[in-house]
Design a protein around this motif. Structure first.
Motif, short mmCIF file in Angstrom:
data_model
loop_
_atom_site.label_atom_id
_atom_site.label_comp_id
_atom_site.label_asym_id
_atom_site.label_seq_id
_atom_site.Cartn_x
_atom_site.Cartn_y
_atom_site.Cartn_z
N SER A 106 0.85 -1.18 0.00
CA SER A 106 0.00 0.00 0.00
C SER A 106 0.88 1.23 0.00
O SER A 106 1.90 1.26 0.68
N SER A 107 0.50 2.23 -0.79
CA SER A 107 1.27 3.47 -0.81
C SER A 107 1.21 4.14 0.54
O SER A 107 0.13 4.30 1.12
N GLY A 108 2.36 4.55 1.04
CA GLY A 108 2.42 5.20 2.34
C GLY A 108 2.38 6.72 2.21
O GLY A 108 2.32 7.28 1.13
N THR A 109 2.44 7.38 3.36
CA THR A 109 2.46 8.84 3.36
C THR A 109 3.84 9.36 2.99
O THR A 109 4.01 10.53 2.68
N THR A 110 4.85 8.48 3.02
CA THR A 110 6.19 8.83 2.55
C THR A 110 6.41 8.09 1.23
O THR A 110 5.51 7.48 0.68
N SER A 111 7.65 8.14 0.72
CA SER A 111 7.94 7.48 -0.54
C SER A 111 8.05 5.97 -0.38
O SER A 111 8.07 5.23 -1.35
N GLN A 112 8.12 5.50 0.87
CA GLN A 112 8.23 4.07 1.12
C GLN A 112 6.84 3.43 1.14
O GLN A 112 5.90 3.97 1.70
N ALA A 113 6.74 2.25 0.53
CA ALA A 113 5.47 1.52 0.56
C ALA A 113 5.26 0.91 1.94
O ALA A 113 6.21 0.64 2.68
N LYS A 114 4.00 0.72 2.29
CA LYS A 114 3.66 0.02 3.51
C LYS A 114 3.45 -1.46 3.19
O LYS A 114 2.81 -1.80 2.20
N TYR A 115 4.00 -2.33 4.02
CA TYR A 115 3.83 -3.77 3.89
C TYR A 115 2.80 -4.20 4.94
O TYR A 115 3.09 -4.21 6.14
N ILE A 116 1.61 -4.54 4.50
CA ILE A 116 0.52 -4.89 5.40
C ILE A 116 0.43 -6.42 5.49
O ILE A 116 0.20 -7.08 4.47
N PRO A 117 0.59 -7.00 6.67
CA PRO A 117 0.54 -8.46 6.78
C PRO A 117 -0.85 -9.01 6.45
O PRO A 117 -1.87 -8.47 6.89
N ILE A 118 -0.88 -10.06 5.65
CA ILE A 118 -2.11 -10.79 5.37
C ILE A 118 -1.92 -12.20 5.91
O ILE A 118 -1.05 -12.93 5.45
N THR A 119 -2.72 -12.57 6.89
CA THR A 119 -2.57 -13.85 7.56
C THR A 119 -3.73 -14.78 7.22
O THR A 119 -4.70 -14.38 6.59
N THR A 120 -3.61 -16.02 7.68
CA THR A 120 -4.68 -16.99 7.42
C THR A 120 -6.00 -16.53 8.01
O THR A 120 -7.06 -16.64 7.36
N LYS A 121 -5.97 -16.00 9.22
CA LYS A 121 -7.20 -15.56 9.87
C LYS A 121 -7.74 -14.29 9.23
O LYS A 121 -8.96 -14.12 9.09
N PHE A 122 -6.84 -13.39 8.83
CA PHE A 122 -7.27 -12.19 8.14
C PHE A 122 -7.96 -12.55 6.84
O PHE A 122 -9.02 -12.02 6.50
N LEU A 123 -7.36 -13.46 6.08
CA LEU A 123 -7.94 -13.88 4.79
C LEU A 123 -9.31 -14.51 5.00
O LEU A 123 -10.24 -14.29 4.23
N SER A 124 -9.45 -15.30 6.06
CA SER A 124 -10.74 -15.92 6.36
C SER A 124 -11.80 -14.85 6.62
O SER A 124 -12.93 -14.95 6.11
N ASP A 125 -11.46 -13.84 7.40
CA ASP A 125 -12.39 -12.74 7.67
C ASP A 125 -12.71 -11.97 6.39
O ASP A 125 -13.86 -11.60 6.14
N TYR A 126 -11.68 -11.73 5.61
CA TYR A 126 -11.83 -10.97 4.36
C TYR A 126 -12.77 -11.69 3.40
O TYR A 126 -13.67 -11.08 2.83
N ARG A 127 -12.58 -12.99 3.25
CA ARG A 127 -13.43 -13.76 2.34
C ARG A 127 -14.86 -13.85 2.87
O ARG A 127 -15.82 -13.82 2.09
N ARG A 128 -15.02 -13.96 4.18
CA ARG A 128 -16.37 -14.03 4.74
C ARG A 128 -17.13 -12.74 4.47
O ARG A 128 -18.31 -12.76 4.11
N GLY A 129 -16.45 -11.59 4.59
CA GLY A 129 -17.09 -10.32 4.29
C GLY A 129 -17.54 -10.24 2.84
O GLY A 129 -18.64 -9.79 2.53
N TRP A 130 -16.68 -10.71 1.92
CA TRP A 130 -17.04 -10.73 0.51
C TRP A 130 -18.19 -11.70 0.24
O TRP A 130 -19.06 -11.44 -0.61
N GLN A 131 -18.21 -12.81 0.96
CA GLN A 131 -19.29 -13.78 0.76
C GLN A 131 -20.64 -13.21 1.19
O GLN A 131 -21.66 -13.41 0.51
N VAL A 132 -20.66 -12.48 2.32
CA VAL A 132 -21.89 -11.83 2.76
C VAL A 132 -22.33 -10.79 1.72
O VAL A 132 -23.51 -10.73 1.34
N TRP A 133 -21.36 -10.00 1.26
CA TRP A 133 -21.67 -9.03 0.21
C TRP A 133 -22.20 -9.73 -1.04
O TRP A 133 -23.20 -9.31 -1.63
N GLY A 134 -21.52 -10.80 -1.45
CA GLY A 134 -21.85 -11.47 -2.70
C GLY A 134 -23.21 -12.13 -2.70
O GLY A 134 -23.95 -12.02 -3.69
N ILE A 135 -23.57 -12.82 -1.61
CA ILE A 135 -24.85 -13.51 -1.62
C ILE A 135 -26.00 -12.51 -1.57
O ILE A 135 -27.06 -12.72 -2.19
#
Length: 570
Positions: A106-135
């Motif tokens: 993700s673009s940061g407020t400086t010239s350096q990019a931000k590295y945002i961790p994506i974990t197994t649990k985060f992905l599970s939450d992320y997909r569940r949100g999309w599934q609620v949206w999708g259905i």
């Protein structure tokens, strides 16, 4: 027939998703309790990390103690832990049951990019949100159950850290992890996301998608992506028709041989019948608009809030008068809202994925602002969001400004307004990006004109003023530029009382327009996309840049002198 069989085969999957949507709906009547449980789950999951242990954070930590032990943070708060994660020391920030999958850039407020961790649990939450949206979306538009999907995403594995962790875009990871049955719904193979050249990537996506007459849903983050693709379809219409007729993928584009091989199933066999259909459309209309190419198109899913709202009307010229459903407020750091209806950027807060806190907008820069939980918001008020996620972001100031528009149960409905960073103030006027977008849109509507890209920025002078940049040729010359400047200036005075006060006191000069050389935006956009963390689908053109140096930089670094330009600002 195939799509009806697919629908029958997916009966159990849809039942599971509707059950998930009902479970989420059941939480909305007791937001406070749901949020406390979410916080406890997050803190317990990462309790054994070095970061949490130093602060005494675990599953039994109360909201009061959480706030006392953890200050409001930003990316710099966890930069050292992120560097450890990049080297492979996962326990620096994460628990053992919360495996790191990738870093979202993700673009940061400086010239350096931000590295945002994506974990197994985060992905599970992320997909569940999309599934609620999708259905919700598909049940609102039943024809989508029998249609195919065009989704545009970016590569999740652009490069790897020293510890071997992929870095890229989370949408690519979701696509890479889909099972084969689900992938049959998608007209664009995931391999397209790994094409690095944006023009070649767009052509490959069009080649696969336009060979399919059964597309019912088009999805991407930014509506400007669909405008650009539609223009590319017009530019390359003969080549697309020829490729579909022959079952080929043009050699005129930069696509690696291994990716071309992986795209074979998406390209398919020669399809003379489909090519003839497209040829007739092009002969009748002079172009290949998505709304003509896909007669079964039932919905478009894009961001609609904030500055991207300016793209809605231009997008409809290509997509037609089709229902539009917002993705919801989301970022690499997390998904915040889930819209449950068409035609609005408002969504219900995703209270089962993250823990949220809010700062009233007017108190944001004070030393001791009020901190509210989600159920404590007031309808009609604006807030900054603080985000706590399973990926180790705690009380993270994402600098998004939202408005509470109502409630479902006692869970707030939120509308994204603008990024807090996108505020310009040279004499205390505090112009926001949403005010600029509304003012320019109002000025254009009065003149019955349209602009695809524009950027307002302050310029220094005696007195200082604001300058609206757009490309030469986008608007008629003559008095039009001055008329637009006058209308936009008036709109800003109407929407911002402090801007009006500074204009009346002549502490701010009148707004001016500047037509920049043709091709400037293309070079500027390519530069921004080339920065680490930027992607075609997530690119958001800045409608307001607070920097006093922006105008000069745009002209000196991105404008080609061979193109015509106004000799002076209007």
């Amino acid at each position: 027939m195939i799509r009806h069989l697919r629908y029958l085969a997916g009966t159990l999957i849809r039942a599971r998703l509707r059950g998930e949507a009902r479970r989420f709906a059941g939480l909305l009547s007791n937001c406070r309790n749901a949020q406390r449980q979410t916080l406890s789950r997050i803190l317990e999951l990462n309790a054994e990390s070095y970061f949490s242990r130093r602060r005494g954070l675990n599953g039994s930590t109360s909201v009061y103690d959480f706030r006392r032990r953890m200050q409001i943070s930003d990316f710099e708060t966890i930069r050292d832990e992120i560097e450890e994660l990049k080297r492979g020391n996962h326990q620096a920030l994460l628990g053992n049951r919360n495996r790191l999958l990738m870093f979202a850039l993700s673009s940061g407020t400086t010239s350096q990019a931000k590295y945002i961790p994506i974990t197994t649990k985060f992905l599970s939450d992320y997909r569940r949100g999309w599934q609620v949206w999708g259905i919700h979306a598909m049940d609102s538009h039943r024809s989508l159950h029998f249609s195919d999907i065009v989704q545009l995403s970016s590569n999740h594995d652009q490069f790897r850290t020293s510890g071997g962790t992929p870095c890229g875009n989370i949408s690519g990871l979701v696509g890479a992890m889909q099972n084969r049955a689900v992938r049959t719904m998608y007209a664009v193979p995931n391999a397209v996301s790994r094409i690095s050249d944006s023009c070649s990537k767009g052509y490959a996506a069009l080649r696969c998608a336009m060979g399919n007459a059964h597309v019912g849903l088009v999805m991407t983050a930014n509506p400007s992506t669909l405008i650009q693709l539609s223009k590319a379809a017009h530019l390359h219409q003969n080549e697309l028709i020829r490729d579909i007729h022959n079952g080929t993928l043009s050699s005129n584009f930069e696509i690696a041989p291994q990716i071309r091989q992986q795209l074979r199933w998406g390209i398919g066999s020669p399809n003379r019948e489909r090519a003839q259909e497209l040829e007739l459309i092009a002969a009748r209309t002079g172009t290949l608009r998505p709304c003509d190419v896909w007669p079964k198109l039932g919905m478009v899913a894009v961001w609609t809030g904030g500055s991207v709202g300016a793209y809605m009307e231009p997008m409809r010229r290509y997509l037609g008068d089709v229902p539009i459903r917002d993705h919801g407020l989301s970022a690499s750091e997390g998904r915040m809202t889930i819209p449950l209806s068409d035609g609005t950027s408002t969504g219900v807060l995703d209270i089962s994925s993250h823990f949220f806190e809010f700062i009233p907008e007017e108190e944001y820069e004070t030393s001791q602002p009020t901190i509210l939980e989600a159920h404590e918001l007031n309808e009609g008020r604006n807030y900054f969001i603080l985000l706590t996620t399973v990926s180790g972001l705690y009380r993270y100031d994402i600098r998004d400004v939202v408005r509470c528009t109502g409630f479902v149960g006692d869970t707030p409905l939120l509308e994204f307004l603008h990024k807090g960073a996108n505020i310009a103030s040279i004499t205390g006027e505090k112009l926001s990006e949403s005010q600029v977008v509304s003012a320019v849109r109002g000025g254009l509507n009065r003149l019955k004109l349209e602009l695809q890209h524009f950027t307002l920025s302050p310029i220094w002078g005696d007195p200082p003023r604001y300058r609206l940049h757009f490309e030469y040729g986008d608007l008629p010359t003559g008095d039009t530029h001055q008329q637009l400047a006058t209308h936009v200036d008036a709109e800003l005075q109407e929407s911002n009382v402090e801007y009006r006060e500074k204009r009346l006191s002549e502490r701010l000069g009148p707004l001016e327009c500047l037509a920049i050389p043709i091709g400037t935006w293309e070079r500027y956009i390519r530069h921004r996309q080339s920065r680490l963390g930027a992607s075609l689908e997530q690119y958001k053109h800045p409608c307001l840049v607070p920097s006093l140096e922006f105008s000069e930089t745009l002209l000196t670094e991105f404008a080609a002198p061979k193109w015509p330009m106004d000799s002076k600002a209007a």
